[in-house]
Design a protein around this motif. Structure first.
Motif, PDB file in Angstrom:
ATOM      1  N   SER A  98      39.546  37.645  35.313  1.00  0.00           N
ATOM      2  CA  SER A  98      40.320  36.756  36.167  1.00  0.00           C
ATOM      3  C   SER A  98      41.726  36.621  35.600  1.00  0.00           C
ATOM      4  N   GLY A 109      37.944  30.598  35.609  1.00  0.00           N
ATOM      5  CA  GLY A 109      38.728  31.666  36.194  1.00  0.00           C
ATOM      6  C   GLY A 109      38.181  32.042  37.557  1.00  0.00           C
ATOM      7  N   VAL A 138      37.485  35.064  40.258  1.00  0.00           N
ATOM      8  CA  VAL A 138      37.263  36.510  40.291  1.00  0.00           C
ATOM      9  C   VAL A 138      37.129  36.948  41.749  1.00  0.00           C
ATOM     10  N   THR A 173      34.028  31.712  41.148  1.00  0.00           N
ATOM     11  CA  THR A 173      34.602  31.185  39.910  1.00  0.00           C
ATOM     12  C   THR A 173      33.661  31.469  38.753  1.00  0.00           C
ATOM     13  N   SER A 192      31.313  42.661  37.707  1.00  0.00           N
ATOM     14  CA  SER A 192      31.895  41.717  38.668  1.00  0.00           C
ATOM     15  C   SER A 192      31.258  41.858  40.040  1.00  0.00           C
TER      16      SER A 192
END
Length: 491
Positions: free
Chosen positions: A180, A199, A201, A209, A322
């Motif tokens: 992030s 962060g 993403v 988050t 991710s």
């Protein structure tokens, strides 16, 4: 200097209601024009409101006492006092409000969510509002109700979709910095991270988050290290990622033992058994890091974990991780029930609800109930008429009848309210009310000084009429006697 606070104890106090006014309208040739006392203003309330721009409870750490303003008292001429101003306290998203005993009062999630932490006191009624056909000129007013005061505990639980958990220096902050735009502090010593880092993403069309939960070591769930302070931030996350250090130099540590230790702490903390887990074997770019990852991968997959080999330095495996997290987060969001619009729930009062309860405690009868306790707080006990008005209200509510039913006798001790602000008196079943003390219902001795002046002409006129009637009767009697005496004389 402290920059992040996720738990504070706060004393909140609402404003008191303004007192009602006891006033009589006066003007030339009209000294007693009737009651015109205004009502007191409402006390201000203390309200917590979620603000997405607030991320810490630091402000309340430095100023732990907050109070709303009081309502203004009423005045003559039917003037109502001004209401107190409400105190609005912004809090971060994910704040949990508890009382001193640990009972949850509110869980504030979502921008704009509100919770009234302390309700303002009601304003007292002036004597104009208390006037009726039976009580034409009340010589009293009701006091303003004290505002609510309480001690609350606010705990911040980060609202994140993914939580990175692992030993200190496992590389969690480095991963969140490359996944992030977050820029956490990164260094090569334990407990570099002292606050949870958040962060955002983006993976394809999914935005989620991710949070770094610092300070997990053996015994964290019992308060060792920083773990107990930040484990609460894991509770709202949909998926947990174990970040395992494949390049640790500490003796007695390896990815498998680290995983078992962290899982044991999570199990001890409780409430996280249903969260899906992923494993990120980190630092595979350093010497021997890839070899350790190859040795432990098979064992982790046999335990049912999805394993990703990643490196924050070379960005290896970060895309796959991710997107895997985005898939799990998307499935979790789809499984949640659709939020329906707020419904108003009507709960009518039970048929047998008298509005109060009476219990016998240590030879005394304690009366509890919203109305009786509020009426007691609003009564000016230095005014006999106000005390009589309270007695009338309690009698209409059925308190006296209920005391008879449970066997109370004249002179028994009666307590109204809780221990700290109770009113104690000896019960008199036929207690005279304030209006009865002044005379018959609808009468007021304060008007006695006015009646002679008003009725003086009528009394004089009645006297003249009575004297004239007596004179006429005397004349008629005299004329009759003269006629009889004349006849006698004729004989």
């Amino acid at each position: 200097m402290t920059t992040f606070v996720d738990r504070v104890e706060l004393h909140v106090a609402a404003g008191n209601g303004g007192h009602g006014c006891a006033s009589v309208h006066r003007e030339k040739f009209k000294p007693l024009g009737g009651p015109d006392g205004g009502n007191g203003g409402e006390g201000g309330s203390v309200t917590l409101v979620v603000d997405s721009q607030i991320t810490t409870l630091l402000e309340y750490h430095h100023s732990p006492k907050r109070k709303a303003t009081n309502g203004k008292p009423g005045a003559g001429g039917n003037r109502t006092g001004a209401d107190g101003q409400d105190l609005v306290l912004p809090v971060p998203d994910g704040t949990v409000v508890l009382d001193r005993k640990g009972n949850v009062l509110a869980d504030l999630v979502g921008h704009g969510t509100t919770f009234v932490a302390a309700a303002g006191g009601r304003g007292g009624l002036g004597n104009a509002a208390l006037a009726s056909a039976r009580r034409k000129a009340p010589g009293f007013a009701l006091l303003g109700e004290p505002g609510e005061a309480r001690d609350i505990v606010m705990e911040l639980k980060s609202v994140a979709d993914v939580a990175l958990v692992g030993y200190p220096s496992a590389g969690k902050s480095s991963l969140i910095s490359v996944l992030s735009a977050a820029k956490p502090k990164i260094a090569d010593y334990p407990f570099t991270t002292l606050i949870p880092n958040l962060g955002v993403v983006t993976a394809g069309s999914t935005v989620y988050t991710i949070a770094d939960v610092p300070g997990l070591i053996p015994g964290a769930s019992q308060g060792k290290g920083l773990g107990l302070e930040f484990l609460r931030h894991v509770e709202r996350c949909e998926v947990l990622v174990h970040v395992l250090d494949c390049a640790t130099l500490e003796p007695g540590r390896d990815p498998l033992s680290d995983l078992e230790t962290i899982e044991a702490e999570l199990a001890e903390y409780g409430g996280l058994e249903d969260r899906p887990r992923l494993v990120a074997l980190n630092k595979v770019d350093v010497p021997d890091g890839q070899d350790i990852a190859d040795l432990t991968r098979e064992s982790l997959e046999e335990r049912g974990y999805r394993v990703f080999e990643v490196s924050a330095a070379s960005h290896k495996g970060l895309r796959e991780l991710s997107f895997a997290l985005a898939q799990i987060v998307g499935e979790a969001r789809a499984a949640k029930p659709v939020q329906e619009s707020t419904r108003i729930v009507l709960r009518p009062k039970a048929v047998d609800d008298a509005g109060f309860t009476i219990t016998e405690e240590d030879g005394a009868y304690r009366i509890r109930g919203v109305k009786p306790e509020r009426w007691v707080r609003q009564t000016d006990f230095s005014n006999d008429e106000a005390v009589g008005y309270l007695a009338d209200r309690l009698a209409r509510l059925g308190v006296e009848q209920e005391l008879w039913k449970i066997g109370a006798h004249e002179g028994d001790t009666v307590v109204i309210g809780a221990e700290e602000d109770a009113v104690v008196f000896d019960w008199e079943p036929t207690m005279a009310s304030g209006a009865e003390m002044l005379g018959r219902r609808g009468e007021d001795h304060r008007f006695e000084t006015q009646r002679p002046a008003v009725d003086r002409r009528r009394e004089r006129q009645r006297g003249r009429d009575a004297a004239e009637e007596e004179f006429k009767a005397f004349e008629a009697l005299s004329s009759g006697r003269q006629a009889i005496e004349g006849d006698d004389e004729d004989y």
